[in-house]
Design a protein around this motif. Structure first.
Motif, PDB file in Angstrom:
ATOM      1  N   TYR A  68       0.837  -1.199   0.000  1.00 16.60           N
ATOM      2  CA  TYR A  68       0.000   0.000   0.000  1.00 16.60           C
ATOM      3  C   TYR A  68       0.875   1.254   0.000  1.00 16.60           C
ATOM      4  O   TYR A  68       0.633   2.200  -0.757  1.00 16.60           O
ATOM      5  N   VAL A  69       1.903   1.249   0.840  1.00 14.97           N
ATOM      6  CA  VAL A  69       2.798   2.408   0.936  1.00 14.97           C
ATOM      7  C   VAL A  69       3.472   2.663  -0.408  1.00 14.97           C
ATOM      8  O   VAL A  69       3.488   3.797  -0.900  1.00 14.97           O
ATOM      9  N   MET A  70       4.008   1.614  -1.018  1.00 17.70           N
ATOM     10  CA  MET A  70       4.705   1.808  -2.295  1.00 17.70           C
ATOM     11  C   MET A  70       3.743   2.253  -3.388  1.00 17.70           C
ATOM     12  O   MET A  70       4.087   3.125  -4.188  1.00 17.70           O
ATOM     13  N   ALA A  89      13.462   1.759  -1.056  1.00 21.88           N
ATOM     14  CA  ALA A  89      14.214   2.369   0.044  1.00 21.88           C
ATOM     15  C   ALA A  89      13.308   3.269   0.894  1.00 21.88           C
ATOM     16  O   ALA A  89      13.409   3.270   2.124  1.00 21.88           O
ATOM     17  N   LEU A  90      12.428   4.020   0.257  1.00 24.08           N
ATOM     18  CA  LEU A  90      11.487   4.865   1.002  1.00 24.08           C
ATOM     19  C   LEU A  90      10.567   4.011   1.872  1.00 24.08           C
ATOM     20  O   LEU A  90      10.355   4.314   3.051  1.00 24.08           O
ATOM     21  N   ALA A  91      10.027   2.954   1.301  1.00 26.60           N
ATOM     22  CA  ALA A  91       9.137   2.081   2.073  1.00 26.60           C
ATOM     23  C   ALA A  91       9.888   1.442   3.236  1.00 26.60           C
ATOM     24  O   ALA A  91       9.372   1.376   4.360  1.00 26.60           O
ATOM     25  N   ASN A  92      11.108   0.980   2.994  1.00 32.10           N
ATOM     26  CA  ASN A  92      11.900   0.384   4.069  1.00 32.10           C
ATOM     27  C   ASN A  92      12.177   1.401   5.170  1.00 32.10           C
ATOM     28  O   ASN A  92      12.114   1.078   6.357  1.00 32.10           O
ATOM     29  N   TYR A  93      12.478   2.637   4.792  1.00 28.80           N
ATOM     30  CA  TYR A  93      12.719   3.676   5.791  1.00 28.80           C
ATOM     31  C   TYR A  93      11.443   3.945   6.595  1.00 28.80           C
ATOM     32  O   TYR A  93      11.494   4.048   7.827  1.00 28.80           O
ATOM     33  N   LEU A  94      10.325   4.062   5.915  1.00 30.17           N
ATOM     34  CA  LEU A  94       9.077   4.321   6.631  1.00 30.17           C
ATOM     35  C   LEU A  94       8.774   3.227   7.644  1.00 30.17           C
ATOM     36  O   LEU A  94       8.241   3.512   8.727  1.00 30.17           O
ATOM     37  N   GLU A  95       9.109   2.017   7.314  1.00 25.01           N
ATOM     38  CA  GLU A  95       8.886   0.916   8.263  1.00 25.01           C
ATOM     39  C   GLU A  95       9.721   1.127   9.529  1.00 25.01           C
ATOM     40  O   GLU A  95       9.292   0.779  10.630  1.00 25.01           O
TER      41      GLU A  95
END
Length: 124
Positions: A71-73, A114-120
C-alpha cells in the motif's frame, strides 16, 4: 515475507550501480517538506495545506500491526490512491525513480523500495 524484503534490501547494495539508495535521504529530499523530518505530518509546507499530511509513523498501527508495504509503495508511486489523498501529494511514479531492483520476479524502483523500508523503521 520479511526475509524477501531483507533479500531485496541486500540486493540494493549490489544492483544499483554499486550505490545503496538511502531511504532516510530520499525521505528528507522528497517527503519531509510536508510530512516533517520525523514523518509525523508536521512539515513546514504541510502546515500550509488545506488537508494536513498523514502521520506516517502510525501506518503499522493503523493497519492492524503489520506494515502495509505494498500500500505504501503504491501510494508513493501514485498507482493506488483514493479520493481522500490531497492533490498536493506528488505521483512519484510519474517521474524517474531511478534504477530498479528485482523483488522476486517484480522490478521495483530502488528509491521506492528504500522509502518504504525507511518508513517501516519510523513506526511507533
Amino acid at each position: 515475507m520479511r526475509l524477501g524484503w531483507i533479500v531485496a534490501v541486500a540486493a540494493l547494495a549490489g544492483c544499483v550501480e554499486d550505490k545503496v539508495v538511502d531511504g532516510r535521504l530520499a525521505f528528507a529530499e522528497n517527503c519531509a517538506g510536508c510530512h516533517g523530518d520525523t514523518g509525523m505530518g508536521d512539515g513546514e509546507f504541510g502546515k500550509q495545506l488545506i488537508k494536513p499530511p498523514a502521520d506516517l509513523t502510525t501506518l503499522t498501527r493503523r493497519y492492524g500491526g503489520t506494515f502495509p508495504r505494498d500500500y505504501v509503495m503504491s501510494t508513493i508511486d501514485g498507482y493506488q490512491r483514493g479520493s481522500h489523498f490531497s492533490a498536493a501529494m506528488p505521483e512519484f511514479g510519474a517521474g524517474d525513480m531511478g534504477p530498479t531492483v528485482m523483488v522476486g520476479s517484480t522490478p521495483i524502483p530502488a528509491k521506492l523500495l528504500a522509502l518504504a523500508n525507511y518508513l517501516e523503521t519510523i513506526q511507533r
